[in-house]
Design a protein around this motif. Structure first.
Motif, short mmCIF file in Angstrom:
data_model
loop_
_atom_site.label_atom_id
_atom_site.label_comp_id
_atom_site.label_asym_id
_atom_site.label_seq_id
_atom_site.Cartn_x
_atom_site.Cartn_y
_atom_site.Cartn_z
N HIS A 274 30.60 39.40 38.86
CA HIS A 274 31.18 38.25 39.56
C HIS A 274 30.86 36.93 38.86
CE1 HIS A 274 33.41 36.84 43.01
NE2 HIS A 274 32.51 35.91 43.26
N ASP A 275 29.90 36.98 37.95
CA ASP A 275 29.60 35.78 37.15
C ASP A 275 30.70 35.52 36.13
OD1 ASP A 275 27.20 35.59 38.50
OD2 ASP A 275 26.05 36.63 36.96
N HIS A 276 31.52 36.53 35.86
CA HIS A 276 32.57 36.41 34.84
C HIS A 276 33.92 36.10 35.48
CE1 HIS A 276 29.92 37.78 31.68
NE2 HIS A 276 29.65 38.89 32.35
N HIS A 277 34.62 35.13 34.91
CA HIS A 277 35.94 34.72 35.38
C HIS A 277 36.97 35.16 34.33
CE1 HIS A 277 38.51 31.18 37.18
NE2 HIS A 277 39.13 32.34 37.25
N VAL A 278 37.94 35.97 34.75
CA VAL A 278 38.93 36.54 33.84
C VAL A 278 40.32 36.02 34.21
CG1 VAL A 278 39.94 38.67 32.93
CG2 VAL A 278 37.53 38.63 33.63
N LEU A 279 41.09 35.65 33.19
CA LEU A 279 42.47 35.19 33.39
C LEU A 279 43.43 36.26 32.89
CD1 LEU A 279 44.64 33.04 34.02
CD2 LEU A 279 44.27 32.13 31.70
N ILE A 280 44.38 36.64 33.75
CA ILE A 280 45.43 37.60 33.39
C ILE A 280 46.73 36.83 33.21
CG2 ILE A 280 46.79 39.58 34.16
CD1 ILE A 280 44.36 40.32 35.93
N VAL A 281 47.40 37.03 32.07
CA VAL A 281 48.64 36.32 31.78
C VAL A 281 49.75 37.35 31.55
CG1 VAL A 281 49.76 34.55 30.38
CG2 VAL A 281 47.25 34.57 30.60
N ASP A 282 50.73 37.36 32.46
CA ASP A 282 51.83 38.33 32.33
C ASP A 282 52.98 37.85 33.21
OD1 ASP A 282 53.49 40.75 32.37
OD2 ASP A 282 51.71 41.75 31.58
N ASP A 283 54.19 37.90 32.69
CA ASP A 283 55.33 37.45 33.49
C ASP A 283 55.78 38.50 34.50
OD1 ASP A 283 56.17 38.90 31.10
OD2 ASP A 283 58.22 38.48 31.71
N TYR B 137 36.04 46.14 39.74
CA TYR B 137 34.78 46.04 39.00
C TYR B 137 34.00 44.78 39.37
CZ TYR B 137 37.30 49.41 36.09
OH TYR B 137 38.02 50.49 35.64
N ASN B 138 34.50 44.01 40.35
CA ASN B 138 33.79 42.84 40.89
C ASN B 138 33.93 41.58 40.04
OD1 ASN B 138 32.36 41.76 43.07
ND2 ASN B 138 30.39 42.05 42.08
N PHE B 139 34.95 41.50 39.18
CA PHE B 139 35.20 40.27 38.43
C PHE B 139 35.93 39.26 39.30
CE2 PHE B 139 35.09 43.39 34.89
CZ PHE B 139 34.11 42.80 34.11
N ARG B 140 35.74 37.97 38.99
CA ARG B 140 36.59 36.92 39.54
C ARG B 140 37.85 36.86 38.68
NH1 ARG B 140 34.37 31.92 38.80
NH2 ARG B 140 32.73 32.73 37.45
N VAL B 141 39.01 36.78 39.31
CA VAL B 141 40.27 36.89 38.57
C VAL B 141 41.21 35.75 38.93
CG1 VAL B 141 42.26 38.33 38.05
CG2 VAL B 141 40.04 39.40 38.52
#
Length: 275
Positions: A140-149, A164-168
């Protein structure tokens, strides 16, 4: 608290002792080994449930949310996986720790959207389990950006990463991704599709690299194309990794972990030099 995992994961941060962890396992050997290891590494006191009845009682007697469960598939009174199904039905994030494993077993486990599975087939199994626990508790300490149209593709990746408990965060275009990155400097990983109508994955990566290096943001490109040269072109554009769709869940999670591990190692090295 500091920890270096068997695959290279590094964690240096606050204690993890405040998390409530259930260990659903009937083997005295493994309950002892796992309990001692998690206490030694993370100061975590696990709650041990040796059968299905104890699991039900543990859940019902406390209102404190269960952060994570570690569960065997077969237990006394639950030889057909009833304990795992119980945890899944309660939406308790679960890591399966099992000695019973075949292709069919793997497919069934992933269909239940478990966090991870660890096989009891080597001397490193408990250490691998400890790393998997640490990853879930600290992702949760990790922030992930998803880019898709594609809304469907964004939803699938978001579901995977949140499991997996990531921030998205998500962006439906390259332009939106640039805006989100500028507003969220804590984003450490971007997963971007190649084929997008406004700015394709190559051009998006080039633009990002003009103001953010790999020591600030890791970039994984994805594509369903059969063109094997896409990976080379993407890496030359400044990407760090490339995966072809359809994903294998374990490979996708491994690639995400490896890139975030690298980012963590770079940041630790920079902090030491600055000190």
């Amino acid at each position: 608290m500091s920890f270096i995992g068997i695959s290279g994961m590094q964690y240096s941060g606050e204690s993890l002792s405040h998390h409530r962890i259930l260990l659903v396992e009937d083997s005295n050997v493994f309950t002892s080994m796992i309990g001692m290891r998690l206490k030694e590494l993370f100061d975590i006191e696990v709650e041990i449930c040796r059968n299905f009845l104890e699991l039900e009682e543990s859940y019902e007697r406390s209102s404190t949310p269960i952060t994570l469960a570690i569960s065997n598939i077969n237990l006394p009174g639950a030889e057909k996986g009833e304990a795992l199904n119980y945890l899944v039905d309660l939406s308790v994030p679960t890591i399966v720790f099992t000695g019973t494993f075949q292709q069919q077993t793997r497919d069934q486990l992933l269909s239940k959207e478990i966090v991870d599975y660890i096989i009891k087939d080597n001397v490193f199994a408990v250490d691998m389990l400890a790393e998997s626990v640490c990853r879930f508790l600290t992702n949760h300490d990790h922030h992930v950006l998803i880019v898709d149209d594609s809304p469907t593709a964004r939803a699938l990746l978001t579901t995977r990463l949140k499991r997996y408990n990531f921030r998205v965060s998500t962006a439906d275009s390259g332009a939106a991704a640039l805006t989100i990155l500028q507003a969220n400097p804590d984003i450490g990983l971007m997963v971007t599709d190649y084929n997008m109508p406004d700015i394709d994955g190559f051009e998006l990566t080039r633009r990002i690299r003009s103001f953010m290096g790999s020591h600030q943001l890791r970039i994984i490109g994805v594509s369903s194309s059969t063109d094997r040269l896409l990976s080379a072109r993407f890496l030359k554009a400044g990407g760090n990794d490339f995966i072809l769709r359809p994903f294998i869940d374990e490979e996708f999670y491994c690639r995400v972990n490896q890139n975030l591990d690298t980012l963590t190692q770079i940041r630790i090295a920079h902090a030491r030099r600055a000190a």
